[in-house]
Design a protein around this motif. Structure first.
Motif, PDB file in Angstrom:
ATOM      1  N   SER A  92     -42.611 -27.504 -17.206  1.00 49.20           N
ATOM      2  CA  SER A  92     -41.292 -27.943 -16.770  1.00 49.20           C
ATOM      3  C   SER A  92     -40.192 -27.079 -17.375  1.00 49.20           C
ATOM      4  N   LYS A  93     -39.100 -26.989 -16.655  1.00 51.49           N
ATOM      5  CA  LYS A  93     -37.948 -26.204 -17.101  1.00 51.49           C
ATOM      6  C   LYS A  93     -37.499 -26.662 -18.486  1.00 51.49           C
ATOM      7  N   THR A  94     -37.433 -27.971 -18.707  1.00 54.81           N
ATOM      8  CA  THR A  94     -36.977 -28.513 -19.992  1.00 54.81           C
ATOM      9  C   THR A  94     -37.870 -28.058 -21.133  1.00 54.81           C
ATOM     10  N   LYS A  95     -39.186 -28.179 -20.957  1.00 55.94           N
ATOM     11  CA  LYS A  95     -40.121 -27.771 -22.014  1.00 55.94           C
ATOM     12  C   LYS A  95     -40.092 -26.256 -22.217  1.00 55.94           C
ATOM     13  N   PHE A  96     -39.952 -25.522 -21.137  1.00 61.82           N
ATOM     14  CA  PHE A  96     -39.897 -24.064 -21.227  1.00 61.82           C
ATOM     15  C   PHE A  96     -38.676 -23.619 -22.044  1.00 61.82           C
ATOM     16  N   LEU A  97     -37.522 -24.200 -21.752  1.00 63.07           N
ATOM     17  CA  LEU A  97     -36.310 -23.840 -22.476  1.00 63.07           C
ATOM     18  C   LEU A  97     -36.405 -24.234 -23.950  1.00 63.07           C
ATOM     19  N   GLN A  98     -37.100 -25.336 -24.231  1.00 59.25           N
ATOM     20  CA  GLN A  98     -37.322 -25.739 -25.632  1.00 59.25           C
ATOM     21  C   GLN A  98     -38.161 -24.688 -26.372  1.00 59.25           C
ATOM     22  N   ILE A  99     -39.170 -24.146 -25.697  1.00 60.24           N
ATOM     23  CA  ILE A  99     -39.987 -23.080 -26.309  1.00 60.24           C
ATOM     24  C   ILE A  99     -39.104 -21.888 -26.660  1.00 60.24           C
ATOM     25  N   LEU A 100     -38.231 -21.497 -25.731  1.00 60.77           N
ATOM     26  CA  LEU A 100     -37.362 -20.338 -25.968  1.00 60.77           C
ATOM     27  C   LEU A 100     -36.384 -20.592 -27.108  1.00 60.77           C
ATOM     28  N   LEU A 101     -35.902 -21.813 -27.235  1.00 64.30           N
ATOM     29  CA  LEU A 101     -34.984 -22.128 -28.338  1.00 64.30           C
ATOM     30  C   LEU A 101     -35.696 -22.058 -29.684  1.00 64.30           C
ATOM     31  N   ARG A 102     -36.975 -22.445 -29.698  1.00 69.11           N
ATOM     32  CA  ARG A 102     -37.757 -22.388 -30.935  1.00 69.11           C
ATOM     33  C   ARG A 102     -38.218 -20.975 -31.263  1.00 69.11           C
ATOM     34  N   GLN A 103     -38.447 -20.175 -30.214  1.00 73.84           N
ATOM     35  CA  GLN A 103     -38.926 -18.800 -30.405  1.00 73.84           C
ATOM     36  C   GLN A 103     -38.069 -17.843 -29.578  1.00 73.84           C
ATOM     37  N   PRO A 104     -36.841 -17.580 -30.054  1.00 74.15           N
ATOM     38  CA  PRO A 104     -35.905 -16.774 -29.247  1.00 74.15           C
ATOM     39  C   PRO A 104     -36.391 -15.356 -28.952  1.00 74.15           C
ATOM     40  N   GLU A 105     -37.353 -14.855 -29.727  1.00 74.14           N
ATOM     41  CA  GLU A 105     -37.874 -13.508 -29.438  1.00 74.14           C
ATOM     42  C   GLU A 105     -38.553 -13.460 -28.073  1.00 74.14           C
ATOM     43  N   LEU A 106     -39.009 -14.616 -27.599  1.00 72.05           N
ATOM     44  CA  LEU A 106     -39.620 -14.657 -26.262  1.00 72.05           C
ATOM     45  C   LEU A 106     -38.591 -14.374 -25.173  1.00 72.05           C
ATOM     46  N   MET A 107     -37.328 -14.664 -25.475  1.00 70.56           N
ATOM     47  CA  MET A 107     -36.272 -14.383 -24.502  1.00 70.56           C
ATOM     48  C   MET A 107     -36.180 -12.891 -24.232  1.00 70.56           C
ATOM     49  N   LEU A 108     -36.434 -12.079 -25.254  1.00 66.31           N
ATOM     50  CA  LEU A 108     -36.437 -10.624 -25.049  1.00 66.31           C
ATOM     51  C   LEU A 108     -37.549 -10.216 -24.093  1.00 66.31           C
ATOM     52  N   GLU A 109     -38.715 -10.855 -24.208  1.00 70.03           N
ATOM     53  CA  GLU A 109     -39.826 -10.550 -23.294  1.00 70.03           C
ATOM     54  C   GLU A 109     -39.475 -10.936 -21.859  1.00 70.03           C
ATOM     55  N   ILE A 110     -38.872 -12.115 -21.704  1.00 73.46           N
ATOM     56  CA  ILE A 110     -38.458 -12.556 -20.366  1.00 73.46           C
ATOM     57  C   ILE A 110     -37.413 -11.591 -19.801  1.00 73.46           C
ATOM     58  N   ASN A 111     -36.428 -11.213 -20.628  1.00 71.85           N
ATOM     59  CA  ASN A 111     -35.382 -10.285 -20.163  1.00 71.85           C
ATOM     60  C   ASN A 111     -35.964  -8.935 -19.773  1.00 71.85           C
ATOM     61  N   THR A 114     -37.770  -9.378 -16.441  1.00 75.71           N
ATOM     62  CA  THR A 114     -36.814  -9.542 -15.349  1.00 75.71           C
ATOM     63  C   THR A 114     -36.136  -8.220 -15.026  1.00 75.71           C
ATOM     64  N   ALA A 115     -35.804  -7.440 -16.055  1.00 79.14           N
ATOM     65  CA  ALA A 115     -35.187  -6.125 -15.836  1.00 79.14           C
ATOM     66  C   ALA A 115     -36.138  -5.187 -15.089  1.00 79.14           C
ATOM     67  N   GLU A 116     -37.427  -5.220 -15.436  1.00 80.14           N
ATOM     68  CA  GLU A 116     -38.425  -4.397 -14.728  1.00 80.14           C
ATOM     69  C   GLU A 116     -38.485  -4.797 -13.253  1.00 80.14           C
ATOM     70  N   ARG A 117     -38.442  -6.107 -13.008  1.00 83.15           N
ATOM     71  CA  ARG A 117     -38.526  -6.566 -11.631  1.00 83.15           C
ATOM     72  C   ARG A 117     -37.267  -6.198 -10.857  1.00 83.15           C
ATOM     73  N   LEU A 118     -36.109  -6.265 -11.491  1.00 81.62           N
ATOM     74  CA  LEU A 118     -34.878  -5.826 -10.827  1.00 81.62           C
ATOM     75  C   LEU A 118     -34.961  -4.345 -10.467  1.00 81.62           C
ATOM     76  N   HIS A 119     -35.485  -3.554 -11.393  1.00 77.18           N
ATOM     77  CA  HIS A 119     -35.650  -2.119 -11.121  1.00 77.18           C
ATOM     78  C   HIS A 119     -36.533  -1.926  -9.886  1.00 77.18           C
ATOM     79  N   PHE A 120     -37.637  -2.679  -9.813  1.00 80.26           N
ATOM     80  CA  PHE A 120     -38.540  -2.570  -8.676  1.00 80.26           C
ATOM     81  C   PHE A 120     -37.826  -2.976  -7.386  1.00 80.26           C
ATOM     82  N   ARG A 121     -37.007  -4.025  -7.439  1.00 75.53           N
ATOM     83  CA  ARG A 121     -36.281  -4.461  -6.244  1.00 75.53           C
ATOM     84  C   ARG A 121     -35.275  -3.411  -5.797  1.00 75.53           C
ATOM     85  N   TYR A 122     -34.604  -2.768  -6.764  1.00 74.42           N
ATOM     86  CA  TYR A 122     -33.678  -1.688  -6.399  1.00 74.42           C
ATOM     87  C   TYR A 122     -34.434  -0.552  -5.725  1.00 74.42           C
ATOM     88  N   LEU A 123     -35.608  -0.244  -6.255  1.00 74.78           N
ATOM     89  CA  LEU A 123     -36.441   0.809  -5.667  1.00 74.78           C
ATOM     90  C   LEU A 123     -36.814   0.452  -4.232  1.00 74.78           C
TER      91      LEU A 123
END
Length: 198
Positions: A92-111, A114-123
């Motif tokens: 669930s979105k709520t539990k997922f966001l709780q994980i990110l708040l506890r382990q903010p380094e995971l936000m860098l992995e998500i970012n 997402t940046a790689e996927r945006l690059h692919f979409r631009y391509l």
């Protein structure tokens, strides 16, 4: 894999099983879950008014889908449709966001993802203005080969069918087949049965 499965399961994630052609989520619906593909291939697409389809990507094992919508109030602007049998880890979105708040380094992995996927979409978007099919195919193959870290000629097995390549490049499948053969003749790819090595 974007986030380790054990971490997701430890916080209540479940496995969703989907058959080919099943919708995982639909355009216009709210994002309620973080989805990570355990196995299988998914098509992210939009159906246009004239019934044509625009494919944004074909994520597979280890990729997440629709994650950016968990950080906005927007509804999905794309569909996610299984194109093979899929097992999708869902939390669930709520539990997922709780994980990110506890382990903010995971936000860098998500970012980063997402940046790689945006690059692919631009391509992919740039394919709309490229008329030469070989240039389109080379751009696609260059990107995915680089993404997976391959460098040597013919070292990379293209993970897409000719139909999937056609969908991603906006070419007809017959055109893809014809130009893959031309690329083989020009020694740009190596063909082994139905397999394409780049």
């Amino acid at each position: 894999m974007i986030i380790h499965e054990d971490l997701l399961f430890a916080h209540g994630a479940k496995i969703g099983k989907y058959n080919a052609a099943d919708y995982i989520f639909e355009e216009g619906t709210a994002a309620k879950y973080y989805f990570q593909i355990k196995s299988g291939t998914v098509k992210l697409n939009t159906f246009l008014e004239d019934g044509k389809e625009f494919v944004h990507g074909l994520p597979f094992d280890g990729h997440c889908i629709g994650e950016s919508y968990l950080f906005t109030g927007h509804h999905y602007a794309v569909n996610a449709i299984a194109i093979t049998s899929c097992e999708i880890i869902m939390i669930s979105k709520t539990k997922f966001l709780q994980i990110l708040l506890r382990q903010p380094e995971l936000m860098l992995e998500i970012n980063k993802y997402t940046a790689e996927r945006l690059h692919f979409r631009y391509l992919i978007s740039s394919f709309l203005v490229i008329s030469d099919p070989i240039v389109k195919l080379e751009k696609l193959f260059d990107h995915i080969k680089d993404y997976f870290g391959f460098e040597e000629a013919y070292s990379f097995l293209v993970p897409y069918t000719r139909q999937q390549i056609a969908t991603l490049t906006g070419l007809r499948v017959e055109t893809v087949i014809r130009y893959i053969k031309k690329m083989h003749e020009q020694k740009l790819v190596r063909l082994e049965s139905t397999k394409i090595y780049y």
